[in-house]
Design a protein around this motif. Structure first.
Motif, PDB file in Angstrom:
ATOM      1  N   LEU A   1      -2.285  78.040  14.731  1.00 32.54           N
ATOM      2  CA  LEU A   1      -3.291  78.499  15.687  1.00 32.54           C
ATOM      3  C   LEU A   1      -2.935  78.069  17.099  1.00 32.54           C
ATOM      4  O   LEU A   1      -2.336  77.005  17.316  1.00 32.54           O
ATOM      5  CB  LEU A   1      -4.659  77.920  15.317  1.00 32.54           C
ATOM      6  CG  LEU A   1      -5.212  78.287  13.950  1.00 32.54           C
ATOM      7  CD1 LEU A   1      -6.514  77.557  13.689  1.00 32.54           C
ATOM      8  CD2 LEU A   1      -5.402  79.785  13.842  1.00 32.54           C
ATOM      9  N   ASP A   2      -3.317  78.869  18.048  1.00 34.08           N
ATOM     10  CA  ASP A   2      -3.149  78.521  19.452  1.00 34.08           C
ATOM     11  C   ASP A   2      -4.396  77.747  19.890  1.00 34.08           C
ATOM     12  O   ASP A   2      -5.280  78.276  20.568  1.00 34.08           O
ATOM     13  CB  ASP A   2      -2.971  79.786  20.294  1.00 34.08           C
ATOM     14  CG  ASP A   2      -2.597  79.481  21.737  1.00 34.08           C
ATOM     15  OD1 ASP A   2      -2.140  78.351  22.016  1.00 34.08           O
ATOM     16  OD2 ASP A   2      -2.785  80.377  22.584  1.00 34.08           O
ATOM     17  N   ALA A   3      -4.470  76.515  19.409  1.00 33.29           N
ATOM     18  CA  ALA A   3      -5.646  75.681  19.649  1.00 33.29           C
ATOM     19  C   ALA A   3      -5.215  74.229  19.794  1.00 33.29           C
ATOM     20  O   ALA A   3      -4.150  73.840  19.320  1.00 33.29           O
ATOM     21  CB  ALA A   3      -6.635  75.818  18.505  1.00 33.29           C
TER      22      ALA A   3
ATOM     23  N   ASP B   1     -13.881  75.153  24.540  1.00 34.79           N
ATOM     24  CA  ASP B   1     -14.260  76.494  24.086  1.00 34.79           C
ATOM     25  C   ASP B   1     -15.080  76.424  22.796  1.00 34.79           C
ATOM     26  O   ASP B   1     -15.978  77.227  22.583  1.00 34.79           O
ATOM     27  CB  ASP B   1     -13.007  77.334  23.824  1.00 34.79           C
ATOM     28  CG  ASP B   1     -12.161  77.499  25.066  1.00 34.79           C
ATOM     29  OD1 ASP B   1     -12.706  77.882  26.115  1.00 34.79           O
ATOM     30  OD2 ASP B   1     -10.947  77.226  25.003  1.00 34.79           O
ATOM     31  N   VAL B   2     -14.732  75.461  21.928  1.00 32.65           N
ATOM     32  CA  VAL B   2     -15.408  75.286  20.634  1.00 32.65           C
ATOM     33  C   VAL B   2     -15.763  73.811  20.500  1.00 32.65           C
ATOM     34  O   VAL B   2     -14.934  72.942  20.773  1.00 32.65           O
ATOM     35  CB  VAL B   2     -14.490  75.703  19.467  1.00 32.65           C
ATOM     36  CG1 VAL B   2     -15.154  75.416  18.133  1.00 32.65           C
ATOM     37  CG2 VAL B   2     -14.098  77.158  19.577  1.00 32.65           C
ATOM     38  N   LEU B   3     -16.995  73.541  20.070  1.00 34.47           N
ATOM     39  CA  LEU B   3     -17.447  72.156  19.928  1.00 34.47           C
ATOM     40  C   LEU B   3     -17.963  71.904  18.519  1.00 34.47           C
ATOM     41  O   LEU B   3     -18.806  72.646  18.019  1.00 34.47           O
ATOM     42  CB  LEU B   3     -18.561  71.872  20.939  1.00 34.47           C
ATOM     43  CG  LEU B   3     -19.235  70.507  20.862  1.00 34.47           C
ATOM     44  CD1 LEU B   3     -18.228  69.384  21.117  1.00 34.47           C
ATOM     45  CD2 LEU B   3     -20.378  70.430  21.857  1.00 34.47           C
TER      46      LEU B   3
ATOM     47  N   ILE C   1      -7.225  77.810  22.632  1.00 36.01           N
ATOM     48  CA  ILE C   1      -8.614  77.434  22.354  1.00 36.01           C
ATOM     49  C   ILE C   1      -8.711  75.915  22.458  1.00 36.01           C
ATOM     50  O   ILE C   1      -7.992  75.190  21.770  1.00 36.01           O
ATOM     51  CB  ILE C   1      -9.047  77.896  20.950  1.00 36.01           C
ATOM     52  CG1 ILE C   1      -8.985  79.420  20.849  1.00 36.01           C
ATOM     53  CG2 ILE C   1     -10.452  77.385  20.631  1.00 36.01           C
ATOM     54  CD1 ILE C   1      -9.178  79.938  19.448  1.00 36.01           C
ATOM     55  N   ASN C   2      -9.554  75.447  23.334  1.00 33.77           N
ATOM     56  CA  ASN C   2      -9.779  74.012  23.515  1.00 33.77           C
ATOM     57  C   ASN C   2     -10.971  73.577  22.680  1.00 33.77           C
ATOM     58  O   ASN C   2     -12.057  74.134  22.805  1.00 33.77           O
ATOM     59  CB  ASN C   2     -10.021  73.684  24.986  1.00 33.77           C
ATOM     60  CG  ASN C   2      -8.792  73.949  25.826  1.00 33.77           C
ATOM     61  OD1 ASN C   2      -7.673  73.689  25.404  1.00 33.77           O
ATOM     62  ND2 ASN C   2      -9.000  74.481  27.008  1.00 33.77           N
TER      63      ASN C   2
ATOM     64  N   ILE D   1      -8.672  66.930   9.776  1.00 34.26           N
ATOM     65  CA  ILE D   1      -8.824  68.227   9.114  1.00 34.26           C
ATOM     66  C   ILE D   1      -8.498  69.359  10.088  1.00 34.26           C
ATOM     67  O   ILE D   1      -7.759  70.298   9.749  1.00 34.26           O
ATOM     68  CB  ILE D   1     -10.243  68.390   8.534  1.00 34.26           C
ATOM     69  CG1 ILE D   1     -10.446  67.424   7.358  1.00 34.26           C
ATOM     70  CG2 ILE D   1     -10.496  69.837   8.109  1.00 34.26           C
ATOM     71  CD1 ILE D   1     -11.886  67.298   6.908  1.00 34.26           C
ATOM     72  N   LEU D   2      -9.040  69.284  11.292  1.00 37.02           N
ATOM     73  CA  LEU D   2      -8.791  70.335  12.273  1.00 37.02           C
ATOM     74  C   LEU D   2      -7.321  70.396  12.682  1.00 37.02           C
ATOM     75  O   LEU D   2      -6.751  71.483  12.800  1.00 37.02           O
ATOM     76  CB  LEU D   2      -9.667  70.135  13.510  1.00 37.02           C
ATOM     77  CG  LEU D   2     -11.130  70.498  13.346  1.00 37.02           C
ATOM     78  CD1 LEU D   2     -11.915  70.125  14.590  1.00 37.02           C
ATOM     79  CD2 LEU D   2     -11.284  71.972  13.060  1.00 37.02           C
ATOM     80  N   GLU D   3      -6.711  69.239  12.887  1.00 39.22           N
ATOM     81  CA  GLU D   3      -5.284  69.206  13.249  1.00 39.22           C
ATOM     82  C   GLU D   3      -4.450  69.864  12.153  1.00 39.22           C
ATOM     83  O   GLU D   3      -3.527  70.629  12.441  1.00 39.22           O
ATOM     84  CB  GLU D   3      -4.814  67.771  13.482  1.00 39.22           C
ATOM     85  CG  GLU D   3      -5.175  67.210  14.833  1.00 39.22           C
ATOM     86  CD  GLU D   3      -4.469  67.886  16.000  1.00 39.22           C
ATOM     87  OE1 GLU D   3      -3.396  68.501  15.811  1.00 39.22           O
ATOM     88  OE2 GLU D   3      -5.009  67.816  17.112  1.00 39.22           O
TER      89      GLU D   3
END
Length: 80
Positions: free
Chosen positions: A30-32, A54-56, A2-3, A20-22
């Protein structure tokens, strides 16, 4: 994979969201990946056109811009 893209006009907020996301990506295995962090709306438009995101995570209130996040999101939706 997931990009993920992040766009916020405030650099401190941008870095905070990224941290936070990292952390979530690592802790949850996660595979992101965060592929773009930017303060520039044009960078996000380009990434969407190239199907690189894929997600913004998008700011709603862009100061010093004629386009707010809602308007930008509608434009992005029309592109992809």
């Amino acid at each position: 994979m997931i990009n993920i893209g992040i766009c916020d006009d405030e650099k401190t907020v941008l870095k905070g969201i990224s941290k936070i996301l990292e952390s979530c990506i690592i802790n949850l295995d996660l595979d992101a990946e965060i592929v773009i962090e930017t303060t520039e709306q044009a960078d996000i438009i380009s990434a969407i056109k190239n199907k690189a995101i894929d997600v913004l995570f998008l700011d709603i209130d862009f100061k010093n811009s004629e386009r707010n996040g809602i308007k930008l999101a509608k434009e992005l939706r029309a592109l992809n």
